[in-house]
Design an enzyme around this catalytic site. Structure first.
Site, mmCIF file in Angstrom:
data_model
loop_
_atom_site.group_PDB
_atom_site.id
_atom_site.type_symbol
_atom_site.label_atom_id
_atom_site.label_comp_id
_atom_site.label_asym_id
_atom_site.label_seq_id
_atom_site.Cartn_x
_atom_site.Cartn_y
_atom_site.Cartn_z
ATOM 1 N N SER A 141 -17.959 -29.157 123.476
ATOM 2 C CA SER A 141 -19.186 -28.467 123.868
ATOM 3 C C SER A 141 -20.259 -29.516 124.091
ATOM 4 O O SER A 141 -20.174 -30.630 123.552
ATOM 5 C CB SER A 141 -19.621 -27.512 122.745
ATOM 6 O OG SER A 141 -20.939 -27.056 122.943
ATOM 7 N N TYR A 186 -22.485 -25.873 113.885
ATOM 8 C CA TYR A 186 -21.680 -25.892 115.112
ATOM 9 C C TYR A 186 -21.707 -27.276 115.750
ATOM 10 O O TYR A 186 -20.674 -27.786 116.198
ATOM 11 C CB TYR A 186 -22.215 -24.843 116.076
ATOM 12 C CG TYR A 186 -21.422 -24.713 117.352
ATOM 13 C CD1 TYR A 186 -20.076 -24.377 117.332
ATOM 14 C CD2 TYR A 186 -22.040 -24.895 118.589
ATOM 15 C CE1 TYR A 186 -19.347 -24.235 118.512
ATOM 16 C CE2 TYR A 186 -21.324 -24.760 119.767
ATOM 17 C CZ TYR A 186 -19.980 -24.428 119.722
ATOM 18 O OH TYR A 186 -19.274 -24.304 120.892
#
Length: 258
Positions: free
Chosen positions: A143, A156
């Site tokens: 990501s 995250y």
């Protein structure tokens, strides 16, 4: 330039997290590109339905229920193969958006276990099969969170940094082996479940993530990118490809229409 169909030795592609979103879209596109896709996820009904869909369309697909954080189950899964051509480590996800001071350690642990340890489990179990195939590809779907932090994203971000470092280190360690290591790092992708899962099913909070953004990325956008990278000639390695919608300049700079 058209790409050649995968060779017999390299035509099996394992996709984790294939029950929805990027994983399901990637399985569809790899199947269309000529791969025999192995769909893995915890939700058996979802992957079985997708396998049936692909089979009816004339592709080769099989579903295998798997929790990537269960190492014993992963090792058992790996025994089904002598060789494989592609491993797409897509299983992951985000939980919560609390600051570091109040974030739930259980959420952090779950994100790390899935995004990092899950990727490690599949990679370790299937790496010998990828080498044996003579032309292997490992894809790590990380990501943009793995390349820059933002407030409320600590858990995250930490997990996706771990996934990024895993891919980068593995590439160094296996250079000379017939396996490419590709990292695809998407930015804002609008799928049915990602934001909803992150905010515990709160549809209002999930909708605000994409509010005013005319065209966030779709699962198909990311899947097309993964398939393109995988199907480059064997000597071409796409080390890292960062993918964002035009409206997103960084993790914290997003153009939103009124």
């Amino acid at each position: 330039m058209a790409t050649a169909a995968p060779s017999a030795a390299s035509r099996i592609a394992v996709v984790t997290g294939a029950s929805s979103g990027i994983g399901a879209a990637t399985a569809r596109q790899l199947a269309t590109a000529g791969y025999r896709v192995v769909l893995t996820a915890r939700r058996k009904d979802r992957i079985e339905a997708l396998a049936e869909e692909l089979t009816k369309a004339g592709h080769s697909a099989v579903a295998y229920q798997l929790d990537v954080t269960d190492r014993a189950a992963v090792d058992e899964f790996a025994t089904a193969f002598k060789t494989i051509g592609v491993l797409v480590n897509n299983a992951g996800g985000a939980l919560g958006a609390d600051p570091v001071a109040t974030g739930d350690p259980a959420d952090w642990r779950t994100m790390y276990e899935t995004n990092v340890i899950g990727t490690l489990n599949l990679t370790q179990a299937l790496l010998p099969k990828l080498v044996a195939g003579g032309d292997g590809v490992i894809v790590v779907v990380s990501s943009t969170a793995g390349h820059g932090t933002y407030e409320g994203g600590g858990g995250y971000v930490a997990a996706k940094h771990g996934a990024h470092v895993l891919a980068e280190t593995l590439r160094l360690e296996i250079v000379g082996q017939p396996v490419r290591v590709i990292e695809i790092a998407p930015g804002m992708v609008k799928t049915d479940e990602f934001a909803l899962t992150r905010f515990g099913g709160d549809t209002e909070k999930a909708a605000k993530v994409y509010e005013g953004v005319a065209e966030p990325l779709t699962a198909d956008d990311v899947a097309e990118t993964i398939t393109w990278a995988v199907t480059r000639p064997s000597h071409v390695n796409v080390d890292l490809l960062v993918l964002r919608p035009r409206a997103q300049a960084s993790n914290t700079k997003i153009h939103r229409e009124p």
